[in-house]
Design a protein around this motif. Structure first.
Motif, PDB file in Angstrom:
ATOM      1  N   PRO A  30       0.825  -1.210   0.000  1.00  0.00           N
ATOM      2  CA  PRO A  30       0.000   0.000   0.000  1.00  0.00           C
ATOM      3  C   PRO A  30       0.858   1.258   0.000  1.00  0.00           C
ATOM      4  N   GLY A  31       0.245   2.390  -0.267  1.00  0.00           N
ATOM      5  CA  GLY A  31       0.930   3.668  -0.170  1.00  0.00           C
ATOM      6  C   GLY A  31       1.759   4.009  -1.390  1.00  0.00           C
ATOM      7  N   LEU A  32       2.414   5.175  -1.302  1.00  0.00           N
ATOM      8  CA  LEU A  32       3.331   5.650  -2.331  1.00  0.00           C
ATOM      9  C   LEU A  32       4.726   5.772  -1.732  1.00  0.00           C
ATOM     10  N   TRP A  33       5.739   5.389  -2.497  1.00  0.00           N
ATOM     11  CA  TRP A  33       7.117   5.329  -2.002  1.00  0.00           C
ATOM     12  C   TRP A  33       8.019   6.124  -2.931  1.00  0.00           C
ATOM     13  N   SER A  34       8.973   6.873  -2.358  1.00  0.00           N
ATOM     14  CA  SER A  34       9.910   7.633  -3.195  1.00  0.00           C
ATOM     15  C   SER A  34      11.222   7.842  -2.452  1.00  0.00           C
ATOM     16  N   ALA A  35      12.298   8.032  -3.235  1.00  0.00           N
ATOM     17  CA  ALA A  35      13.617   8.338  -2.684  1.00  0.00           C
ATOM     18  C   ALA A  35      13.907   9.809  -2.925  1.00  0.00           C
ATOM     19  N   THR A  36      14.190  10.559  -1.873  1.00  0.00           N
ATOM     20  CA  THR A  36      14.465  11.986  -1.982  1.00  0.00           C
ATOM     21  C   THR A  36      15.816  12.277  -1.334  1.00  0.00           C
ATOM     22  N   PRO A  37      16.394  13.457  -1.567  1.00  0.00           N
ATOM     23  CA  PRO A  37      17.651  13.797  -0.897  1.00  0.00           C
ATOM     24  C   PRO A  37      17.552  13.730   0.625  1.00  0.00           C
ATOM     25  N   ASP A  38      16.336  13.855   1.149  1.00  0.00           N
ATOM     26  CA  ASP A  38      16.149  13.818   2.599  1.00  0.00           C
ATOM     27  C   ASP A  38      15.923  12.406   3.135  1.00  0.00           C
ATOM     28  N   GLY A  39      15.759  11.436   2.253  1.00  0.00           N
ATOM     29  CA  GLY A  39      15.509  10.067   2.689  1.00  0.00           C
ATOM     30  C   GLY A  39      14.369   9.438   1.909  1.00  0.00           C
ATOM     31  N   VAL A  40      13.864   8.337   2.408  1.00  0.00           N
ATOM     32  CA  VAL A  40      12.757   7.640   1.742  1.00  0.00           C
ATOM     33  C   VAL A  40      11.436   8.131   2.326  1.00  0.00           C
ATOM     34  N   LYS A  41      10.553   8.604   1.452  1.00  0.00           N
ATOM     35  CA  LYS A  41       9.253   9.099   1.896  1.00  0.00           C
ATOM     36  C   LYS A  41       8.169   8.074   1.584  1.00  0.00           C
ATOM     37  N   ILE A  42       7.307   7.856   2.578  1.00  0.00           N
ATOM     38  CA  ILE A  42       6.172   6.946   2.432  1.00  0.00           C
ATOM     39  C   ILE A  42       4.910   7.732   2.718  1.00  0.00           C
ATOM     40  N   SER A  43       3.979   7.687   1.790  1.00  0.00           N
ATOM     41  CA  SER A  43       2.680   8.328   1.993  1.00  0.00           C
ATOM     42  C   SER A  43       1.627   7.235   2.086  1.00  0.00           C
ATOM     43  N   ALA A  44       0.923   7.187   3.206  1.00  0.00           N
ATOM     44  CA  ALA A  44      -0.092   6.150   3.422  1.00  0.00           C
ATOM     45  C   ALA A  44      -1.083   6.643   4.457  1.00  0.00           C
ATOM     46  N   VAL A  45      -2.212   5.965   4.534  1.00  0.00           N
ATOM     47  CA  VAL A  45      -3.204   6.262   5.570  1.00  0.00           C
ATOM     48  C   VAL A  45      -3.176   5.142   6.605  1.00  0.00           C
ATOM     49  N   ALA A  46      -3.722   5.409   7.763  1.00  0.00           N
ATOM     50  CA  ALA A  46      -3.664   4.447   8.863  1.00  0.00           C
ATOM     51  C   ALA A  46      -4.259   3.094   8.467  1.00  0.00           C
ATOM     52  N   ALA A  47      -5.329   3.145   7.647  1.00  0.00           N
ATOM     53  CA  ALA A  47      -5.994   1.903   7.253  1.00  0.00           C
ATOM     54  C   ALA A  47      -5.107   1.005   6.397  1.00  0.00           C
ATOM     55  N   ASP A  48      -4.022   1.570   5.823  1.00  0.00           N
ATOM     56  CA  ASP A  48      -3.113   0.752   5.019  1.00  0.00           C
ATOM     57  C   ASP A  48      -2.337  -0.250   5.877  1.00  0.00           C
ATOM     58  N   GLY A  49      -2.185   0.067   7.168  1.00  0.00           N
ATOM     59  CA  GLY A  49      -1.552  -0.880   8.080  1.00  0.00           C
ATOM     60  C   GLY A  49      -0.039  -0.907   8.083  1.00  0.00           C
ATOM     61  N   LEU A  50       0.604   0.151   7.572  1.00  0.00           N
ATOM     62  CA  LEU A  50       2.066   0.212   7.581  1.00  0.00           C
ATOM     63  C   LEU A  50       2.553   0.736   8.931  1.00  0.00           C
ATOM     64  N   VAL A  51       3.439  -0.023   9.583  1.00  0.00           N
ATOM     65  CA  VAL A  51       3.932   0.329  10.913  1.00  0.00           C
ATOM     66  C   VAL A  51       5.449   0.374  10.886  1.00  0.00           C
ATOM     67  N   VAL A  52       6.027   1.532  11.210  1.00  0.00           N
ATOM     68  CA  VAL A  52       7.481   1.698  11.240  1.00  0.00           C
ATOM     69  C   VAL A  52       8.009   1.246  12.597  1.00  0.00           C
ATOM     70  N   GLN A  53       9.041   0.393  12.573  1.00  0.00           N
ATOM     71  CA  GLN A  53       9.697  -0.023  13.810  1.00  0.00           C
ATOM     72  C   GLN A  53      10.774   0.999  14.161  1.00  0.00           C
ATOM     73  N   THR A  54      10.640   1.651  15.289  1.00  0.00           N
ATOM     74  CA  THR A  54      11.611   2.649  15.725  1.00  0.00           C
ATOM     75  C   THR A  54      12.281   2.178  17.008  1.00  0.00           C
ATOM     76  N   THR A  55      13.307   2.917  17.440  1.00  0.00           N
ATOM     77  CA  THR A  55      14.012   2.553  18.667  1.00  0.00           C
ATOM     78  C   THR A  55      13.154   2.781  19.905  1.00  0.00           C
ATOM     79  N   ARG A  56      12.096   3.549  19.771  1.00  0.00           N
ATOM     80  CA  ARG A  56      11.224   3.839  20.913  1.00  0.00           C
ATOM     81  C   ARG A  56      10.011   2.922  20.911  1.00  0.00           C
ATOM     82  N   GLU A  57       9.137   3.107  19.952  1.00  0.00           N
ATOM     83  CA  GLU A  57       7.947   2.276  19.871  1.00  0.00           C
ATOM     84  C   GLU A  57       7.451   2.261  18.432  1.00  0.00           C
ATOM     85  N   PRO A  58       6.724   1.222  18.025  1.00  0.00           N
ATOM     86  CA  PRO A  58       6.198   1.168  16.653  1.00  0.00           C
ATOM     87  C   PRO A  58       5.316   2.388  16.376  1.00  0.00           C
TER      88      PRO A  58
END
Length: 270
Positions: A52-80
């Protein structure tokens, strides 16, 4: 049982235990056998097949555009963190990527040289569910070799090619290991091991014949103060690219080629 037979039996038992652990690590749910895709990203926000979502590579990093219903969860050092809007990830070149979960599937966002990519890890991948083990040569004592490590005055940055054309890997060489095989003296450039010790990545006369063409690697313990170190070639392992087309493994450093056939360790996966 003779002393020689006891030594061979001890060597084989130790190798069997090590190899079982190695195969267990390979077959973990999101290990290298679970890869199903390697997708290089472009500056244009794009849909990725199966995700799901849209993905792109930019000079600032990888950008992901999605809505909550898409179910994409980033694993971070603090909490998902569930993506609801736009998230920017900053993977580091050469290191394991940032993980984004989608149910049981894990999407690894990586940076390799100046490009970004997604690696999809699915526990139901055929390479994992159909895995029956890694073929290997029988363990033999002749392949347990004494060696001598000569450290460089300072670690040296080296650049090696990758199995993916156009990519480079930037490694650190810490010295040279010298040893004898079949009456000849050989030397290999050594890198630091992930958990200490040394890592030796090389090709030999079996490469592309009975073993993976991109070379194999073996790890050693820390050298003694006098530089002595033991190399157990029975524990040579394939790099991930031997098992999947979706890895970006480094090739051996220039000159890390042995003219002898090291008929020890892992063979070409079946």
């Amino acid at each position: 049982m003779t002393v020689a037979q006891e030594i061979r039996s001890d060597l084989q038992r130790a190798w069997d235990t090590w190899h079982a652990a190695r195969e267990g690590e390979l077959s973990t749910p999101h290990g290298w056998l679970s890869l199903t895709a390697l997708q290089w990203l472009t500056p244009e926000p794009s849909a990725i097949e199966g995700l799901p979502g849209l993905w792109s590579a930019t000079p600032d990093g990888v950008k992901i555009s999605a809505v909550a219903a898409d179910g994409l969860v980033v694993q971070t050092t603090r909490e998902p963190r569930r993506i609801d809007g736009t998230a920017t990830l900053h993977p580091v070149d050469g290191l394991p990527g940032t993980l984004v979960e989608l149910g049981d599937v894990v999407i690894e966002v990586v940076r390799r040289t100046d490009t970004h990519a997604l690696r999809v890890r699915d526990p139901q991948a055929a390479t994992r569910t159909g895995f029956t083990g890694v073929p290997a040569f029988p363990a033999q004592e002749r392949w347990v070799v004494p060696a001598r490590f000569e450290a460089y005055p300072e670690p040296v940055a080296i650049t090696v090619d990758a199995v993916v054309e156009g990519l480079n890997h930037y490694l650190t060489a810490v010295g040279v290991v010298r040893f004898e095989l079949d009456g000849q003296t050989h030397e290999l450039v050594a890198m630091p091991g992930k958990d200490g010790g040394l890592s030796l990545h090389f090709r030999d006369a079996t490469s592309g014949v009975t073993t993976y063409s991109g070379g194999r690697q073996v790890r050693t313990a820390d050298p003694a103060p006098d530089g002595s170190v033991e190399i157990d070639f029975n524990r040579l392992t394939n790099l991930p690219c031997a098992f999947t087309d979706f890895a970006t493994c480094p090739l051996p450093p220039a000159g890390n080629v042995l003219t002898v056939a090291v008929e020890a360790g892992e063979r070409i996966p079946s």
